[in-house]
Design a protein around this motif. Structure first.
Motif, PDB file in Angstrom:
ATOM      1  N   ASP A 131       0.798  -1.221   0.000  1.00  0.00           N
ATOM      2  CA  ASP A 131       0.000   0.000   0.000  1.00  0.00           C
ATOM      3  C   ASP A 131       0.835   1.278   0.000  1.00  0.00           C
ATOM      4  O   ASP A 131       0.290   2.369  -0.182  1.00  0.00           O
ATOM      5  N   GLY A 132       2.136   1.150   0.239  1.00  0.00           N
ATOM      6  CA  GLY A 132       2.982   2.339   0.232  1.00  0.00           C
ATOM      7  C   GLY A 132       3.056   3.021  -1.121  1.00  0.00           C
ATOM      8  O   GLY A 132       3.519   4.161  -1.228  1.00  0.00           O
ATOM      9  N   PHE A 133       2.602   2.328  -2.191  1.00  0.00           N
ATOM     10  CA  PHE A 133       2.614   2.916  -3.538  1.00  0.00           C
ATOM     11  C   PHE A 133       1.222   3.363  -3.970  1.00  0.00           C
ATOM     12  O   PHE A 133       0.969   3.521  -5.175  1.00  0.00           O
ATOM     13  N   ASP A 134       0.328   3.599  -2.984  1.00  0.00           N
ATOM     14  CA  ASP A 134      -1.010   4.031  -3.374  1.00  0.00           C
ATOM     15  C   ASP A 134      -0.993   5.370  -4.097  1.00  0.00           C
ATOM     16  O   ASP A 134      -1.862   5.664  -4.903  1.00  0.00           O
ATOM     17  N   TRP A 135       0.044   6.193  -3.825  1.00  0.00           N
ATOM     18  CA  TRP A 135       0.168   7.469  -4.541  1.00  0.00           C
ATOM     19  C   TRP A 135       0.317   7.246  -6.044  1.00  0.00           C
ATOM     20  O   TRP A 135      -0.227   7.998  -6.856  1.00  0.00           O
ATOM     21  N   LEU A 136       1.042   6.217  -6.435  1.00  0.00           N
ATOM     22  CA  LEU A 136       1.221   5.913  -7.857  1.00  0.00           C
ATOM     23  C   LEU A 136      -0.098   5.463  -8.473  1.00  0.00           C
ATOM     24  O   LEU A 136      -0.460   5.890  -9.583  1.00  0.00           O
ATOM     25  N   VAL A 137      -0.824   4.612  -7.741  1.00  0.00           N
ATOM     26  CA  VAL A 137      -2.109   4.130  -8.256  1.00  0.00           C
ATOM     27  C   VAL A 137      -3.071   5.290  -8.462  1.00  0.00           C
ATOM     28  O   VAL A 137      -3.759   5.377  -9.484  1.00  0.00           O
ATOM     29  N   ARG A 138      -3.097   6.204  -7.487  1.00  0.00           N
ATOM     30  CA  ARG A 138      -3.992   7.371  -7.638  1.00  0.00           C
ATOM     31  C   ARG A 138      -3.619   8.194  -8.871  1.00  0.00           C
ATOM     32  O   ARG A 138      -4.488   8.643  -9.625  1.00  0.00           O
ATOM     33  N   ASP A 139      -2.317   8.400  -9.059  1.00  0.00           N
ATOM     34  CA  ASP A 139      -1.883   9.180 -10.231  1.00  0.00           C
ATOM     35  C   ASP A 139      -2.281   8.490 -11.528  1.00  0.00           C
ATOM     36  O   ASP A 139      -2.739   9.136 -12.495  1.00  0.00           O
ATOM     37  N   GLY A 175      -4.131   6.939   2.549  1.00  0.00           N
ATOM     38  CA  GLY A 175      -4.227   5.924   1.509  1.00  0.00           C
ATOM     39  C   GLY A 175      -5.164   4.787   1.889  1.00  0.00           C
ATOM     40  O   GLY A 175      -5.966   4.323   1.066  1.00  0.00           O
ATOM     41  N   ASP A 176      -5.090   4.328   3.142  1.00  0.00           N
ATOM     42  CA  ASP A 176      -5.959   3.235   3.576  1.00  0.00           C
ATOM     43  C   ASP A 176      -7.425   3.646   3.540  1.00  0.00           C
ATOM     44  O   ASP A 176      -8.285   2.875   3.111  1.00  0.00           O
ATOM     45  N   GLU A 177      -7.691   4.859   4.019  1.00  0.00           N
ATOM     46  CA  GLU A 177      -9.081   5.328   4.024  1.00  0.00           C
ATOM     47  C   GLU A 177      -9.615   5.498   2.605  1.00  0.00           C
ATOM     48  O   GLU A 177     -10.776   5.171   2.322  1.00  0.00           O
ATOM     49  N   LEU A 178      -8.759   6.003   1.714  1.00  0.00           N
ATOM     50  CA  LEU A 178      -9.182   6.185   0.328  1.00  0.00           C
ATOM     51  C   LEU A 178      -9.516   4.840  -0.308  1.00  0.00           C
ATOM     52  O   LEU A 178     -10.531   4.690  -1.004  1.00  0.00           O
ATOM     53  N   ASP A 179      -8.684   3.843  -0.057  1.00  0.00           N
ATOM     54  CA  ASP A 179      -8.972   2.504  -0.574  1.00  0.00           C
ATOM     55  C   ASP A 179     -10.259   1.961   0.015  1.00  0.00           C
ATOM     56  O   ASP A 179     -11.045   1.298  -0.675  1.00  0.00           O
ATOM     57  N   ALA A 205     -13.439  12.533  -0.354  1.00  0.00           N
ATOM     58  CA  ALA A 205     -14.604  12.271  -1.199  1.00  0.00           C
ATOM     59  C   ALA A 205     -14.360  12.767  -2.625  1.00  0.00           C
ATOM     60  O   ALA A 205     -14.668  12.064  -3.607  1.00  0.00           O
ATOM     61  N   LEU A 206     -13.801  13.954  -2.754  1.00  0.00           N
ATOM     62  CA  LEU A 206     -13.498  14.475  -4.093  1.00  0.00           C
ATOM     63  C   LEU A 206     -12.455  13.606  -4.786  1.00  0.00           C
ATOM     64  O   LEU A 206     -12.546  13.342  -5.996  1.00  0.00           O
ATOM     65  N   GLU A 207     -11.471  13.148  -4.041  1.00  0.00           N
ATOM     66  CA  GLU A 207     -10.446  12.290  -4.621  1.00  0.00           C
ATOM     67  C   GLU A 207     -11.062  10.989  -5.122  1.00  0.00           C
ATOM     68  O   GLU A 207     -10.657  10.441  -6.146  1.00  0.00           O
ATOM     69  N   THR A 208     -12.070  10.520  -4.405  1.00  0.00           N
ATOM     70  CA  THR A 208     -12.714   9.263  -4.781  1.00  0.00           C
ATOM     71  C   THR A 208     -13.486   9.394  -6.088  1.00  0.00           C
ATOM     72  O   THR A 208     -13.434   8.508  -6.949  1.00  0.00           O
ATOM     73  N   LEU A 314     -13.285   8.398   9.591  1.00  0.00           N
ATOM     74  CA  LEU A 314     -12.088   9.196   9.332  1.00  0.00           C
ATOM     75  C   LEU A 314     -11.674   9.857  10.641  1.00  0.00           C
ATOM     76  O   LEU A 314     -12.270  10.832  11.079  1.00  0.00           O
ATOM     77  N   GLY A 315     -10.659   9.281  11.276  1.00  0.00           N
ATOM     78  CA  GLY A 315     -10.167   9.843  12.517  1.00  0.00           C
ATOM     79  C   GLY A 315      -8.970  10.738  12.279  1.00  0.00           C
ATOM     80  O   GLY A 315      -8.717  11.187  11.160  1.00  0.00           O
ATOM     81  N   PRO A 316      -8.194  11.002  13.312  1.00  0.00           N
ATOM     82  CA  PRO A 316      -6.987  11.807  13.154  1.00  0.00           C
ATOM     83  C   PRO A 316      -5.996  11.135  12.212  1.00  0.00           C
ATOM     84  O   PRO A 316      -6.011   9.916  12.019  1.00  0.00           O
ATOM     85  N   LEU A 317      -5.135  11.923  11.623  1.00  0.00           N
ATOM     86  CA  LEU A 317      -4.069  11.369  10.792  1.00  0.00           C
ATOM     87  C   LEU A 317      -3.109  10.558  11.651  1.00  0.00           C
ATOM     88  O   LEU A 317      -2.812  10.946  12.782  1.00  0.00           O
ATOM     89  N   PRO A 318      -2.590   9.454  11.127  1.00  0.00           N
ATOM     90  CA  PRO A 318      -1.510   8.768  11.850  1.00  0.00           C
ATOM     91  C   PRO A 318      -0.346   9.722  12.080  1.00  0.00           C
ATOM     92  O   PRO A 318      -0.139  10.685  11.318  1.00  0.00           O
TER      93      PRO A 318
END
Length: 943
Positions: A131-139, A175-179, A205-208, A314-318
């Motif tokens: 999941d560390g490459f979720d930024w690539l998948v989003r792009d 990334g986890d929440e977006l997935d 939500a907009l990103e989704t 959606l809680g606080p950021l890690p």
């Protein structure tokens, strides 16, 4: 060579297909492929290869991965260059980079042909190793959306306006929440993203919906009651084409929306529903019922309450993501991210802001004019500090106060009471206590669940908890209404009642559950005690302190006990209830045993008068604790009378048969235990055996783990002296298991050290060494000086038994005794050091160590410690050739202890050096009274 990631990982060179084994190597390959032909630095590689659990030495780990990856690739493809690594391939050789380049060219030239060529490469979803490459998948998905629009051959002269507003700043974390949102939306028709204000619900939500073919984005924040259908209708023209085959124009906003979505597969985003929650729910249900292909993604601070609704919280950021967000925004504000010297301050700011993205953004923006230290200090009034957000932000996001005001305005009166009362419970509220606490404030406990639904409380581990920012808001409200004192006093009242009920269950099998309750309410109770200390009525404070005492005693929280007694004890107050008797008795007893370095002031007549008054009051207010007052205060009196006497018994417990007979079982067991401790100290082995047996039997029947553990220690001591070593080991090990988790780590290690000593007496050196290794690990994890000292002392004992003086000396010298350590610990450590030096034949140094240890042991009035020092004294005399003096020292050790501990390893060493039976006193020695400690006589053994 070709590398493909669409539809799965594939590496081919000509006609040969090869596999890259291992997630680490695959992750390294993907990260290098994304920037093919370019050097990628060590830091960037490590961040993406190990996004959440980096190795201690990332560079070394990368070298190892690169070496293995190099063997899986054709020669020369993976280059090691200064600062990092480079994959020697062109971007056209890698499907994902070729795809990105084609999409970029298609957008630049508005060329549908290039867009279709890019889409032809998409033979399956992008493969990533973790999941560390979720930024690539989003792009990649974002690029696919651009390609699909271009492939539809949109008129080049009129570029389409993006359906989804373009993000101004990059997404950090989530990334986890977006997935999770995407997964839920794939299987459920209504998904609500729930979280507190400022958590980033809208952003996600907009990103989704960026990748949705058809999307309708509806911002409900400006909508008032009755305006939700109108808000959707106004968004229809921007988001979706109206159905051109509709026979007649729609006449109402509802009809217009339903006509617009009819027959379509569309995602509707209802953003910010909480202030129009009921109407939003009705609209959502109508849309879902009317249009089978429609899905709804909503954001809200509470659920819509529609059947079939799925949720993503959606809680606080890690912490790491929150720190990264703060660093980026600080850099934007002042040009540089936090420096290494500022890192700790930055992390503290983020933690104090609960990891809420909006609060972090507002705080970081202040870095333009303030230092991070000033921002940190300013958070003591966070609502004043964070009162100037971006000019164009919505009103509810412009200041921290406005963020929570938005939720406050939607609350009922009862919910507002609950939010304010929860703010005076810093540990949160246990679900089992919720009814009593709610009643104390005149509301129903269901109101706490309502606040959970509204994202103002969270329910975690059986407790209702509040984010610190929301808590400060509640306190701020109370202060503005001049109601803080009232709310805090009510909290103190209900906590006193709850603590009193719990305390009554803790002298028996309910001890662990009771301690757990006190542990999780520690800050609540401390705040309540401070409230009572600030009030004029000390009686209420004494009742609360009385409820805390037993938990504090078991947890050894003596550092809090003395100041609390100083605050609430009052010798002039009437002894009108059980709490007052306990507090005043404990105050007098505590004054008899001052901190190391302090000398008690003792007026025999005044002490006796006060003791008698307390004993009489205890008889009027009987309880399991007050029945102990008379014996303990008589014990204290003997200690005070003996404080100037370096010889004789320092303390003993006078308990009448009537007191024992009338005492309830737990109290009776405690009195027997006190008698056993006194007998051990007095060298009365017979009494130690009888009293420890009685105490252990009754505590076991009562089911009290604390008493069972301590009585077991005393019983084991007698079994050692009786030579019943296997039985002693079983009792000692069982005691350690029973008390594990009840008391301090150093106390537990003391029990384990007893077992180590027994193993050494049994000659089981390897088992003893294994135990000390385990003790060392526990002590290192705890980190306290006392725990580390206990582990070191046990290790030194093992090395002395092994005859390794050098190793024993190293362990002994590693012990760090803080100022204020009890004399007996310092004396025993000195005796161990002397034994190690004797084994090394460094006899002058051993003598010096014993000269320091002996007076400390005598002053401690701890006879087992005096006996241990005497055994070392015997060893020194044997080593210098004074056999008669050595025998005398052993005889005195036996008399002080009450029996010969002749299985103890150093005792055996002395016996072997003497080469004779030391069971009888030498003929020239005078008779030695049982338990006698004469400072002059014992010191003379070293002359």
């Amino acid at each position: 060579m070709q590398v493909r990631f669409f539809g799965g990982l594939s590496v081919s060179a000509g006609a040969d297909e090869g596999a890259v084994p291992g997630r680490g190597q695959q992750a390294l390959l993907l990260r290098l492929a994304v920037d093919a032909g370019t050097t990628v630095g060590y830091r960037a590689l490590a961040d993406d290869v190990w996004p959440s659990d980096a190795p201690e030495d990332p560079r070394a780990a990368l070298q190892s991965l690169a070496s293995r990856l190099r063997r899986a690739l054709p020669d020369g493809l993976l280059a090691s260059v200064p600062g990092g690594y480079r994959l020697e391939l062109s971007r056209d050789d890698i499907d994902v980079t070729r795809f990105q380049d084609l999409v970029a060219a298609a957008r630049s030239e508005n060329d549908p042909r290039l867009a279709r060529a890019a889409l032809d490469l998409w033979v399956g979803d992008p493969w990533i190793p973790h999941d560390g490459f979720d930024w690539l998948v989003r792009d990649l998905w974002q690029d696919r959306g651009h390609a699909e629009r271009l492939a539809a051959a949109a008129p080049p002269t009129a570029p389409q306006k993006p359906i989804v507003p373009v993000a101004i700043t990059g997404l950090v974390g989530r990334g986890d929440e977006l997935d999770a949102i995407r997964d839920r939306l794939a299987t459920d028709r209504l998904v609500t993203v729930i979280g507190p204000g400022g958590a980033g619900k809208t952003t996600l939500a907009l990103e989704t919906v960026r990748s949705a073919a058809d999307a309708l984005i509806v911002e409900l924040a400006p909508a008032a009651a009755g305006e939700v259908w109108a808000a959707l209708a106004s968004a229809v023209g921007r988001g979706i084409r109206l159905n051109e085959t509709t026979p007649a124009p729609p006449t109402t906003p509802r009809q217009r929306v339903l006509d617009a979505v009819a027959g379509r597969e569309v995602v509707v985003l209802l953003d910010n529903c909480e202030h129009v929650i009921r109407e939003a729910a009705e609209v959502a249900q109508a849309l879902l019922v009317s249009t089978p292909g429609l899905r709804i993604l909503s954001t809200s601070r509470e659920p819509l309450g529609v059947i079939g609704e799925a949720f993503v919280g959606l809680g606080p950021l890690p912490a790491l993501d929150a720190d990264e967000l703060f660093a980026r925004r600080v850099r934007s504000a002042r040009g540089t991210p936090p420096s290494p010297d500022e890192r700790e301050t930055a992390e503290r700011i983020v933690q104090r802001l609960d990891g809420l993205p909006l609060a972090i953004e507002l705080a970081a923006a202040r870095a333009r004019t303030l230092t991070l230290a000033e921002i940190d200090a300013g958070l003591s009034d966070r609502f004043a500090l964070l009162a100037n957000g971006p000019r164009l932000s919505p009103d509810r996001h412009r200041t921290l106060r406005a963020l929570i005001d938005w939720s406050w305005d939607t609350l009922t009166d009862a919910e507002r009471v609950a939010l304010r009362l929860a703010s005076v419970f810093p540990d949160g509220i246990g679900s089992g206590d919720a009814d009593a606490i709610a009643r104390a404030y005149g509301v129903d406990a269901t109101v706490f669940d309502a606040l959970v639904d509204r994202s103002l409380l969270v329910r975690r581990d059986g407790r209702f908890r509040m984010l610190e920012t929301v808590r400060e808001y509640g306190l701020d409200r109370l202060r503005a209404e001049s109601a803080e004192t009232e709310y805090r006093e009510r909290a103190a009242d209900v906590l006193t009642a709850l603590a009193t009920d719990r305390e009554r269950t803790m002298r028996g099998p309910g001890l662990r559950a009771g301690l757990a309750w006190f542990d999780v309410n520690e800050e609540n109770l401390s705040a309540a005690l401070r409230t009572r200390a600030a009030g004029a009525d000390r009686r209420a404070g004494r009742r609360l302190l009385r409820a805390l005492l037993w938990a504090w005693a078991v947890r050894e929280r003596t550092e809090e006990l003395r100041p609390a007694l100083a605050t609430f004890a009052d010798p002039n107050s009437p002894l009108e209830d059980e709490a007052s008797v306990v507090i005043e008795s404990l105050s007098l007893f505590s004054a008899s045993f001052p901190e190391p370095g302090e000398t008690p002031t003792f007026d025999p007549a005044r002490f006796r008068a006060r003791r008698i008054a307390l004993e009489e009051a205890a008889s009027r207010h009987p309880s399991e604790i007050t029945i102990l007052a008379a014996p303990l205060l008589r014990l204290a009196e003997t200690v005070l009378r003996a404080q100037d006497s370096p010889a004789g018994r320092a303390w003993h417990v006078d308990v009448s048969d009537g007191e024992l007979t009338s005492a309830p079982p737990w109290s009776r067991a405690t009195l027997h235990m006190l008698r056993a401790g006194a007998a051990q100290n007095a060298g009365d082995a017979a009494a130690l055996g009888a009293e420890s047996e009685r105490a252990l039997r009754i505590f076991t029947e009562v089911g009290d783990p604390w008493g069972t553990g301590i009585a077991s220690q005393l019983r084991s001591e007698w079994l050692i002296l009786a030579g019943r070593l296997e039985e002693a080991l079983a009792v000692s090990d069982n005691a350690a298991r029973i008390v594990d988790g009840l008391s301090s780590v150093s106390d537990l290690l003391q029990m384990r050290a007893q077992s180590v000593g027994i193993l050494l007496r049994l000659g089981r050196l390897d088992d003893a060494r294994t135990r000390t290794d385990e003790m060392g690990a526990v002590a290192a994890a705890d980190g306290s000086v006392r725990a580390l000292s206990q582990a070191r002392m046990a290790a030194a004992q093992v090395e002395i038994s092994a005859g390794d003086g050098a190793a024993a000396l190293r362990e002994s010298q590693a012990i760090r005794l803080e100022p204020g350590f009890p004399d007996q610990i310092t004396a025993w450590t000195g005796a161990q050091r002397a034994q190690a030096l004797i084994l090394l034949n460094r006899l002058d140094e051993a003598l010096a160590a014993l000269r320091e240890a002996m007076p400390l042991a005598i002053r401690s009035h701890d006879h087992p410690i005096v006996a241990s020092v005497l055994v070392a004294v015997a060893g020194w005399n044997a080593a210098v050739g004074r056999a008669d003096v050595a025998r005398t020292a052993l005889a005195r050790a036996r008399a002080v202890r009450g029996a010969a501990d002749d299985h103890e390893p150093f005792w055996r060493w002395v016996q072997e050096r003497l080469g004779a039976d030391t069971g009888d006193l030498p003929a020239s020695a005078p008779g030695i009274p049982l338990g006698e400690v004469d400072a002059d006589v014992l010191t003379a053994l070293l002359d």
